[in-house]
Write a protein that holds these residues in place. Sequence first.
Motif, short mmCIF file in Angstrom:
data_model
loop_
_atom_site.label_atom_id
_atom_site.label_comp_id
_atom_site.label_asym_id
_atom_site.label_seq_id
_atom_site.Cartn_x
_atom_site.Cartn_y
_atom_site.Cartn_z
N HIS A 123 0.84 -1.20 0.00
CA HIS A 123 0.00 0.00 0.00
C HIS A 123 0.87 1.25 0.00
O HIS A 123 2.04 1.19 0.39
CB HIS A 123 -0.91 0.00 1.23
CG HIS A 123 -1.94 -1.10 1.21
ND1 HIS A 123 -2.90 -1.18 0.23
CD2 HIS A 123 -2.14 -2.15 2.03
CE1 HIS A 123 -3.65 -2.25 0.46
NE2 HIS A 123 -3.21 -2.86 1.54
N ASN A 125 0.97 3.61 2.05
CA ASN A 125 1.50 3.90 3.38
C ASN A 125 2.58 2.90 3.80
O ASN A 125 2.94 2.83 4.97
CB ASN A 125 0.36 3.98 4.41
CG ASN A 125 -0.40 2.66 4.50
OD1 ASN A 125 0.06 1.61 4.06
ND2 ASN A 125 -1.59 2.71 5.12
N THR A 127 2.50 -0.18 4.24
CA THR A 127 2.10 -1.44 4.86
C THR A 127 1.89 -2.44 3.73
O THR A 127 1.59 -2.05 2.59
CB THR A 127 0.81 -1.34 5.70
OG1 THR A 127 -0.24 -0.93 4.85
CG2 THR A 127 0.97 -0.37 6.85
C1 LIG Z 1 -2.43 1.37 5.01
O1 LIG Z 1 -3.32 1.42 3.90
C2 LIG Z 1 -4.17 0.30 3.75
C3 LIG Z 1 -4.96 0.45 2.46
O2 LIG Z 1 -5.39 1.73 2.25
C4 LIG Z 1 -5.09 0.18 4.98
O3 LIG Z 1 -5.93 -0.94 4.85
C5 LIG Z 1 -4.20 0.04 6.22
O4 LIG Z 1 -5.03 -0.01 7.38
C6 LIG Z 1 -3.22 1.19 6.31
N1 LIG Z 1 -2.32 0.93 7.45
C7 LIG Z 1 -1.90 1.88 8.25
C8 LIG Z 1 -0.99 1.43 9.37
O5 LIG Z 1 -2.20 3.05 8.12
#
Ligand SMILES: *[C@@H]1O[C@H](CO)[C@@H](O)[C@H](O)[C@H]1NC(C)=O
Length: 345
Positions: A123, A125, A127
């Motif tokens: 993703h 971010n 992750t």
């Molecule tokens: C990162 O992005 C994904 C998809 O948008 C989301 O599901 C996930 O919770 C996010 N994780 C964090 C730690 O922000």
Amino acid sequence: MQPPHLLLFLPLLLPAMWADPEAETQVFQLLQTSLFANVSSAEVSGVALLGDMPIFALDPANWNIHFHWPWAHQATAEGDAEKIKSHSKLFLHNMVRYVHEMIQQVQLDYPLVIQIRVGCVLHPNRTSWGFMDVGEGGRDLTAFEVERQRWEPQQSSLLAELVSKSLNSKKAVTGLLEHLLSISCQSYILTLCKYGRADLERQEPPVATVFARTPRPDQLLLVCCVTGFYPRPISVAWLRDGQEVPPGPALNTSTILPNADLTYQLRSVLALAPHDGHSYACRVRHRSLGTRSLLIPWENRSAAPTIGITIAVLLLVAAASAGGFWWWKHRKSDEATWETQEIII
Ligand SMILES: *[C@@H]1O[C@H](CO)[C@@H](O)[C@H](O)[C@H]1NC(C)=O
Ligand SMILES: *[C@@H]1O[C@H](CO)[C@@H](O)[C@H](O)[C@H]1NC(C)=O
Ligand SMILES: *[C@@H]1O[C@H](CO)[C@@H](O)[C@H](O)[C@H]1NC(C)=O
């Protein structure tokens, strides 16, 4: 010399930020199919994809890896990817031997088809999550849960139970898989994005044609064919007297289908009564066009259902005169809407 004002550069920066592959969710996956025809044979084929972009393919004849792009080769020469590549034939030999052993042990019949899908999702971010699914005969058999480092049966059968149990007993393998799927795979995606930027960010503008068909005397089908675009996301709509036709039984838009040259196509069909007195146009929006739209009006007199780039160009020229007037006429009333941004090519 004064540095130029940043705002001047903003329009130049924005499209680049838009298309940044690292700003989008990326999926890397390796798809492998193996046919076990008898006790002494295994035909293995495989392909690796980043999103819908082929990265490499496995040669079934000698298990060599063929890269689709020089940059994919370059990216695979770095880090864990290089180690995995140099051990890939050993991995495949072990996999083939293991499947034959399982077939003997569970007393399954040949031929048998095993499919493996393995990779990770990254993703924006940063992750990510890895996955590995194994199927047999077209059905899910077992899947690896990366965090728990465990194989879980995906069907209630003796085979799924036995395979999952046997794979779970190989602790060295589950540990390695966890590392590959939660660390190596993500860094491979980032390396691929770094080296392949030019091809991954490539944009091909759509070419659209509009023609009519008369399946019955009381029905007219307007067809809008849109092809040659990349990347995949696109918006195609019909305008009736300048207003978007809402979804309904008269409107039928196909799924997006791949062309052979890594571009896409789709078609949208609008059913109407002949001579209904309205004007129609097909409107296409795509990243390659920026904030502009492609607008192809249906010319009532152009009855010839010919498809081709020449016709598309002619229609676009026709659109420039017909649509330009339409745009000018609607400009005042629709000032605040999208339509004002439409440039008729
Ligand atoms: C990162 O992005 C994904 C998809 O948008 C989301 O599901 C996930 O919770 C996010 N994780 C964090 C730690 O922000
Ligand atoms: C096994 O299958 C392969 C591929 O279909 C075939 O070429 C070969 O002759 C078979 N061998 C035996 C022992 O049946
Ligand atoms: C839409 O098009 C598909 C393929 O041509 C066809 O099978 C289907 O019946 C159509 N649906 C409607 C609502 O016209």
